[in-house]
Design a protein around this motif. Structure first.
Motif, PDB file in Angstrom:
ATOM      1  N   GLY A 102      43.103  42.004  25.994  1.00 36.08           N
ATOM      2  CA  GLY A 102      41.717  41.979  26.454  1.00 36.08           C
ATOM      3  C   GLY A 102      41.407  40.688  27.206  1.00 36.08           C
ATOM      4  N   SER A 104      43.561  38.742  28.757  1.00 37.47           N
ATOM      5  CA  SER A 104      44.276  38.767  30.043  1.00 37.47           C
ATOM      6  C   SER A 104      43.540  39.641  31.047  1.00 37.47           C
ATOM      7  N   MET A 105      43.081  40.817  30.576  1.00 41.57           N
ATOM      8  CA  MET A 105      42.424  41.749  31.488  1.00 41.57           C
ATOM      9  C   MET A 105      41.099  41.179  32.000  1.00 41.57           C
ATOM     10  N   HIS A 108      42.099  38.994  34.805  1.00 42.96           N
ATOM     11  CA  HIS A 108      42.579  39.732  35.981  1.00 42.96           C
ATOM     12  C   HIS A 108      41.483  40.504  36.703  1.00 42.96           C
TER      13      HIS A 108
ATOM     14  N   TYR B  43      50.822  43.262  26.913  1.00 37.92           N
ATOM     15  CA  TYR B  43      49.511  43.201  26.266  1.00 37.92           C
ATOM     16  C   TYR B  43      48.395  43.772  27.152  1.00 37.92           C
ATOM     17  N   GLU B  44      48.511  43.481  28.461  1.00 35.81           N
ATOM     18  CA  GLU B  44      47.457  43.968  29.374  1.00 35.81           C
ATOM     19  C   GLU B  44      47.408  45.502  29.357  1.00 35.81           C
ATOM     20  N   ALA B  47      45.621  46.872  26.220  1.00 34.88           N
ATOM     21  CA  ALA B  47      44.152  46.828  26.306  1.00 34.88           C
ATOM     22  C   ALA B  47      43.645  47.803  27.363  1.00 34.88           C
TER      23      ALA B  47
END
Lengths: 160, 430
Positions: A102, A104-105, A108, B43-44, B47
């Motif tokens: 979460g 990382s996203m 991004h 991991y991305e 999620a």
């Protein structure tokens, strides 16, 4: 804890009301006013993700997840206790990996706009993950501790 | 190896009492660990897949249908429906038993959950039947059995989930559920008639036109709910999601403004229950999206397909195998969990042998609804045992005679797909 509960409940109820308003607005805009409003659908989807994750804190707190206790309840107490601790730790590891993803996203997607709401970026979909999952993990830890206490009380009662 | 990890580990975790979403998530995580190693976990993607699974407008129908069903359970709406049903069929031998089934069919047109029917309407039905001289077991048995009609007649939460996960038209699935749902009701009424004749259960006198009109007037507005819902979807005025929101608002207006039977505190409880139940279901859907993605990446559906094809490629034989499989799964697994886990596996299999996925969805959901009545895990058994104050062993015995009509309908639906596909073909023919 009481403050957290009030905050959580009022947030969840507001989100559900917002969701309902967004979808009803969509019907009214389309069939009554004959205007196509794409943001109502987008906002409803975003709100749903927020509601599910905020609601999942309450579900974890109340222990209302769907689970099958039938078979595990037949096991001896000590094994049940060990299993509960191990499986809860494993569940926390899974949630931690979702949280890491979460974060990382969010990084991004900070510059990616949502489809129809130009001032909102896609990271809004991942923010509830990093906001809500820590609380779910906290309640799982509480479950481990309280399970030990409850079961010890039970076994003391049985010995007496 | 991967297959045993996918299915074996998941089943083991579920049997060990791990909450369904975490069991699915942990299985997916371990598959990723085996495939990529601990230090290369994506991991991305984890999620992203979970959010992707929940980021679906159609899924919004689930909280709204839950909300509508719960609002209908507050106050006198369920009683009005039951009284009306009693006026229509109460004069047939075993009157209230038939009213029980008809009320469940009407309520099924407002709520998409069998447990909501069993726990809400069930409380009134069991009490009324016992008061009129029916034995407790029979009253509880027919109440539990008729509640399974709820998710077959639209709206239906399991059918929406099947449609989303199997990429099948939700409108067609919902409309396809009407005939099988009506057949379930009729078959249950046949067995009620048989037992009522045999045991001389009571029935009402034929109602006068005035009595009938009074009951109709009292239940008129609640009776409009299925008309608005099904009519809206059939005519294309609403999408299923919009229909669910309209149904929720309509139920709110009825309960709070027309009948004025809901306090603010009750409304808050209804909202909280809806949020909790929706979160339970939708979190499972979100995490299963990761599981489904991994299933396809590891080509497990293809592998299973090849194994099944070794036995037969005949659609009917495959449907029979699937039916036995669903029945066993339904005994041990909660229906929502079963649908989320199995849909991505069985839909490709069905498509490859020419089974209409709409037909498969109806067969699967009907089968899993019978599973709600079978021990050891039968949510409707538990709900009705609670409202009828019966111990579980007597409840299981009470519901046993009603397996037969439901299994006959399942067999008919399996053998004659037209029962499910006829209405969607008529209304949604392109």
């Amino acid at each position: 804890m009481k403050l957290l509960r009030i905050l959580l409940y009022s947030t969840a109820v507001s989100i559900l009301s917002g969701l309902l308003l967004a979808v009803v607005a969509q019907v009214i805009f389309r069939y009554v006013l004959h205007i196509s409003v794409p943001w109502t659908e987008e906002i409803a989807r975003i709100l749903m993700i927020w509601m599910v994750l905020a609601g999942s804190i309450i579900v974890q707190k109340d222990g209302s997840h769907i689970r099958t206790e039938f078979f595990v309840s037949k096991l001896p107490l000590k094994i049940r206790l060990i299993l509960r601790i191990l499986l809860n730790i494993a569940s926390m590891l899974f949630l931690l990996s979702v949280m890491k993803g979460g974060f990382s996203m969010i990084r991004h997607t900070q510059n990616i706009m949502t489809g129809s709401i130009t001032w909102l970026n896609t990271s809004i979909l991942y923010i509830p993950i990093v906001l809500c999952l820590p609380f779910i993990i906290l309640f799982i830890i509480r479950d481990i501790v309280s399970f030990r206490e409850t079961e010890s009380d039970k076994s003391t009662e049985q010995r007496e | 190896m991967i297959l045993s990890l996918f299915l074996g580990l998941l089943i083991a975790l579920l049997l060990l009492g791990v909450a369904v979403p975490y069991a699915i998530g942990l299985t997916s995580l371990l598959v990723l660990v085996v495939q990529r190693g601990v230090f290369n976990l994506p991991y991305e993607i984890i999620a992203q897949r979970i959010v992707y699974g929940m980021n679906n407008f159609t899924l919004l129908a689930i909280p709204f249908f839950l909300l509508a069903g719960k609002l209908m359970n507050v106050g006198s709406i369920t009683r009005r429906i039951f009284n009306f049903a009693n006026k229509i069929v109460g004069f047939i031998p075993g009157g209230l038993g038939h009213a029980n089934v008809v009320a469940s069919m009407i309520f099924a047109g407002m709520s998409g959950s069998a447990v909501a029917d069993a726990a809400g309407l069930g409380t009134i039905e069991v009490q009324a039947m016992i008061d009129q001289g029916f034995d407790r077991e029979f009253s509880a048995g027919i109440t539990a059995a008729s509640s399974t009609i709820g998710p077959i007649i639209p709206p239906s939460i399991p059918l929406i989930m099947f449609g989303v996960l199997g990429d099948v038209s939700i409108s067609a699935l919902l409309i396809g559920g009407i005939l099988p749902g009506v057949l379930m009701g009729v078959s249950l009424m046949v067995i009620v008639y048989y037992f009522s004749k045999k045991r001389r259960y009571p029935h009402e006198n034929c109602p006068s036109l005035k009595d009938f009109m009074i009951a109709l007037r009292s239940a008129f507005f609640p009776l409009l709910t299925p008309v608005i819902l099904i009519g809206g979807i059939l005519t294309g005025i609403f999408t299923p999601t919009e229909a669910s929101a309209v149904a929720a608002v309509y139920a709110l207006v009825l309960t709070a403004l027309v009948y004025r039977e809901m306090t603010l505190k009750q409304f808050f409880h209804v909202l909280m229950d809806t949020i909790k139940e929706s979160s339970v279901i939708l979190l499972i859907v979100g995490i299963s999206s990761l599981y489904g993605w991994l299933l396809i990446k590891t080509q497990i559906p293809n592998y299973l397909m090849e194994r099944v094809f070794l036995i037969s490629k005949n659609p009917l034989v495959i449907l029979l195998i699937l039916n036995i499989f669903f029945f066993i799964v339904g005994m041990f697994m909660e229906s929502i969990a079963a649908i989320t886990i199995l849909t991505p596996i069985v839909v490709p299999l069905a498509l490859s042998v020419g089974i209409n996925p709409l037909h498969l969805g109806l067969v699967m959901v009907l089968n899993l609804m019978i599973g709600l009545l079978t021990p050891p895990i039968g949510m409707c058994l538990f709900a009705v045992a609670k409202v009828s104050s019966l111990p579980l062993n007597r409840m299981i015995k009470a519901v046993t005679p009603f397996y037969l009509p439901l299994l006959i309908v399942l067999a008919l639906l399996t053998l004659f797909p037209q029962i499910g596909t006829f209405l969607p073909e008529v209304f949604f023919r392109k």
